[in-house]
Motif scaffolding. Sequence first.
Motif, PDB file in Angstrom:
ATOM      1  N   ASP A 238       0.824  -1.210   0.000  1.00 18.62           N
ATOM      2  CA  ASP A 238       0.000   0.000   0.000  1.00 18.62           C
ATOM      3  C   ASP A 238       0.857   1.259   0.000  1.00 18.62           C
ATOM      4  N   CYS A 239       1.995   1.204   0.661  1.00 18.82           N
ATOM      5  CA  CYS A 239       2.832   2.404   0.820  1.00 18.82           C
ATOM      6  C   CYS A 239       3.885   2.559  -0.264  1.00 18.82           C
ATOM      7  N   THR A 240       4.148   1.500  -1.037  1.00 22.51           N
ATOM      8  CA  THR A 240       5.167   1.611  -2.080  1.00 22.51           C
ATOM      9  C   THR A 240       4.570   1.802  -3.467  1.00 22.51           C
ATOM     10  N   VAL A 241       3.257   1.772  -3.565  1.00 19.37           N
ATOM     11  CA  VAL A 241       2.627   1.962  -4.856  1.00 19.37           C
ATOM     12  C   VAL A 241       2.525   3.452  -5.173  1.00 19.37           C
ATOM     13  N   GLY A 242       2.813   3.817  -6.400  1.00 16.03           N
ATOM     14  CA  GLY A 242       2.664   5.199  -6.814  1.00 16.03           C
ATOM     15  C   GLY A 242       3.662   6.146  -6.162  1.00 16.03           C
ATOM     16  N   ASP A 243       3.374   7.428  -6.281  1.00 13.72           N
ATOM     17  CA  ASP A 243       4.256   8.472  -5.761  1.00 13.72           C
ATOM     18  C   ASP A 243       3.658   9.051  -4.480  1.00 13.72           C
ATOM     19  N   GLN A 244       4.022   8.502  -3.341  1.00 15.94           N
ATOM     20  CA  GLN A 244       3.543   8.972  -2.052  1.00 15.94           C
ATOM     21  C   GLN A 244       4.702   8.924  -1.047  1.00 15.94           C
ATOM     22  N   PRO A 245       5.583   9.914  -1.122  1.00 20.10           N
ATOM     23  CA  PRO A 245       6.818   9.887  -0.323  1.00 20.10           C
ATOM     24  C   PRO A 245       6.594   9.781   1.177  1.00 20.10           C
ATOM     25  N   GLU A 246       5.532  10.396   1.702  1.00 20.51           N
ATOM     26  CA  GLU A 246       5.304  10.322   3.147  1.00 20.51           C
ATOM     27  C   GLU A 246       4.976   8.896   3.583  1.00 20.51           C
ATOM     28  N   ARG A 247       4.124   8.234   2.819  1.00 25.63           N
ATOM     29  CA  ARG A 247       3.758   6.864   3.164  1.00 25.63           C
ATOM     30  C   ARG A 247       4.940   5.913   2.952  1.00 25.63           C
ATOM     31  N   LEU A 248       5.746   6.174   1.937  1.00 28.57           N
ATOM     32  CA  LEU A 248       6.924   5.346   1.699  1.00 28.57           C
ATOM     33  C   LEU A 248       7.894   5.459   2.871  1.00 28.57           C
ATOM     34  N   ALA A 249       8.085   6.671   3.379  1.00 22.76           N
ATOM     35  CA  ALA A 249       8.971   6.872   4.528  1.00 22.76           C
ATOM     36  C   ALA A 249       8.434   6.146   5.754  1.00 22.76           C
ATOM     37  N   LEU A 250       7.124   6.168   5.941  1.00 23.24           N
ATOM     38  CA  LEU A 250       6.515   5.470   7.073  1.00 23.24           C
ATOM     39  C   LEU A 250       6.681   3.959   6.929  1.00 23.24           C
ATOM     40  N   ALA A 251       6.562   3.467   5.692  1.00 23.71           N
ATOM     41  CA  ALA A 251       6.728   2.030   5.449  1.00 23.71           C
ATOM     42  C   ALA A 251       8.167   1.596   5.722  1.00 23.71           C
TER      43      ALA A 251
END
Length: 726
Positions: A238-251
């Motif tokens: 869920d956090c690595t799909v698409g361009d969502q840097p905040e969620r990627l950092a949380l993941a």
Amino acid sequence: MSTLTHTDVAEVDLTLLGRTAADWNQTASHLKRLAGQARSGLLTKSEHARWDGVNATVTRDFIRKTTKEFTDACTQATTVARILEDAHQELTKIQTAVRHIRDVEAPRLGINLVGLPGMPEPSHNVRQPAVTELNQRLKVLVAHAAEIDASVARALRMSHGDDAHNFGHRTYASLDAAQTERALELARIGPMLSNAQFTELNSILAFNAKDSDFSTAFYQGLGSPKKALEFYARMSLDCTVGDQPERLALAKDLQRAMGTALASATDPDNRAHLPASWAKEFRTLGTQPIPTPALGIDRPYGYQILGGLLRYGEYDPRFINPLAEDILRIHKEDPDFFMETKPTRSHDPDFGFNPSGLSGAGYDPLTSVLEGLGHSPEAAKQFFKDDRHFDDLTRADFPWAPDTLDRSSEDTHEGGPDALGHALEAATTGHPWDDTRPGLHRDAETTAIMRKVVALYSPTSKVEPQDALMDSLGRMGAAYIDDLNYSTLDFGGGGDDLDRDQLFRTDKTRHGGFGEFEARNFMNVVASDEEGYKILSAAQQMYTSSALASFEDDRGSGMAFAHNAAKVHGILDQSRISQVELDFKDSEEQANLNEEKKGEWRKYTVESAAAAVAGVGSALILGPAAGVAVAVAVPLAMDTAAGAVGTAYGNHTLQYLKDNEVKNDAEALKSMQEIERACETEVLRPVSRYGDALGMTREEKAVLYQNLEKSHALGRSKVQSARQVA
């Protein structure tokens, strides 16, 4: 709400919290006695009384409720006491650490933290990496204190409830229990977590991941090995799909925390740990498809999901090694087995089970488990003791999986070799590959593995190390720089009466005995690479400086050591010079030259020298002799490390490449001679300090320098001869 500062943590009076916890303990004790009296007295009499009319229901029920409230009050008081006791214990540890930084470590760096909310800018004579590291530790400690404060407040609210006339809502045996409950409560929300909730979950996990009581309870609370994998898969995808840097950092934070917690929960030596059935179930799930809605029909195998967690945490060999062996077996039978489930999302290279992005997207569990071994030194040592595993993974034709979704990348097969290098680092140094805290743990077994590495990666072997391995080989060489010096020593030229072990101030079991030929060839290969040269040169400078500081009472041995060190410098310098020549020989493309300049290996400084050998630095300084004085050796080593690659060398090389493009003309030859002289100058730096300590005259030092230049030239000639033969 104001932000907590290190001053707040350092100055708060925790004795008040300790007294409060003691008061609640006393209150709980009194309430326990009252509850007992209520049960044995009031309630017993009520239950045996002959009630009639309204009293038969109203009064009896009232007495029952009142008696229960005494018990609930005791339970609530006990919960409060336990939470406050745990908080007091944890905050006291944090406060002690913060005060030590403020009162001891910061002043050593010339920094005054008293009364300041944050870290001031360092003065010009303070090493910036040291300040950065200190500041980071302060931030972590303060964040931990803030997390405990929030957890305590939340637990007390839950224990009290929102009914002013009713005791005993949530009960907790400890602060850990309260934090576990909250973490699981958040985990059940899954991908629908808000960023604030996700941050809270990560904070609880991060600061409790190494606490086996917490980590074990957390994983058990997730339900089962399969449910744990399903939870991580949902969050990661869920956090690595698409361009969502905040969620990627949380993941990324979740991946690190859950991995560390899994390592803690699966260590059989911990008081609390998961049953052995979990490890067995993980192996069973390893080759079973796990339904994952985000991937649709592409159902990943359990090992692919688990691999994302294995990348972090120091795992016990009894847990991770059977996994590693099973994954390697599957890979040998079918190198493409796990790649068949890789989704076709070339536009979204982050999508997968490795939010960190290090060494692959997370679809190749072999890369993942090797990263896990890279953080688990004892497990890595046991794994690579097996010659079969070592030989399989270091084969020149080993079929590494393309663990990336970016098909346009030229480095599709780099993740595996990079992870292999990390695992070998841990196996040979006894130290997690990326842990910057000093601490080598070499023994006969780690040295035996390093001996295999030295023998394998040399020009005479049939295995040519991939570029992704070079930085790891450099750090491994730095960790064994004393052994490399030891192995290249020969006693020609009147030094035959010297005792090798006496010269290196050690017992015979300490050194690897790589052999002069093997050690020289290993350094030749590693130092030909830009990064490998940086690391080995820095290590050699620091080692030489420290060793010479221990020979002030033994001039003969000091001179012998200095000459051998100069020869080693010659090997390193010529290896890099020859490779630069080779890279640009007959090259007409200015673009290639510009790419070489971008490496900036010529702009080497004391800070980057220290960073290059992070984790092994102090061991190098103290390695040559037990008698080296830290207060003298450390500043000496750090000062001379400024020339580890040498600004003179760098400037001449840059100008040489710029003006001549390595054409074989007179000007090019002259420039190369200048490079050579600059290399020799760098060799003399630690020896010059040694000469000053011995009280040498200028004339004596001049003669010494001339002789050292010959030793340096000898080392260079050995490389040139070896390359001609090759």
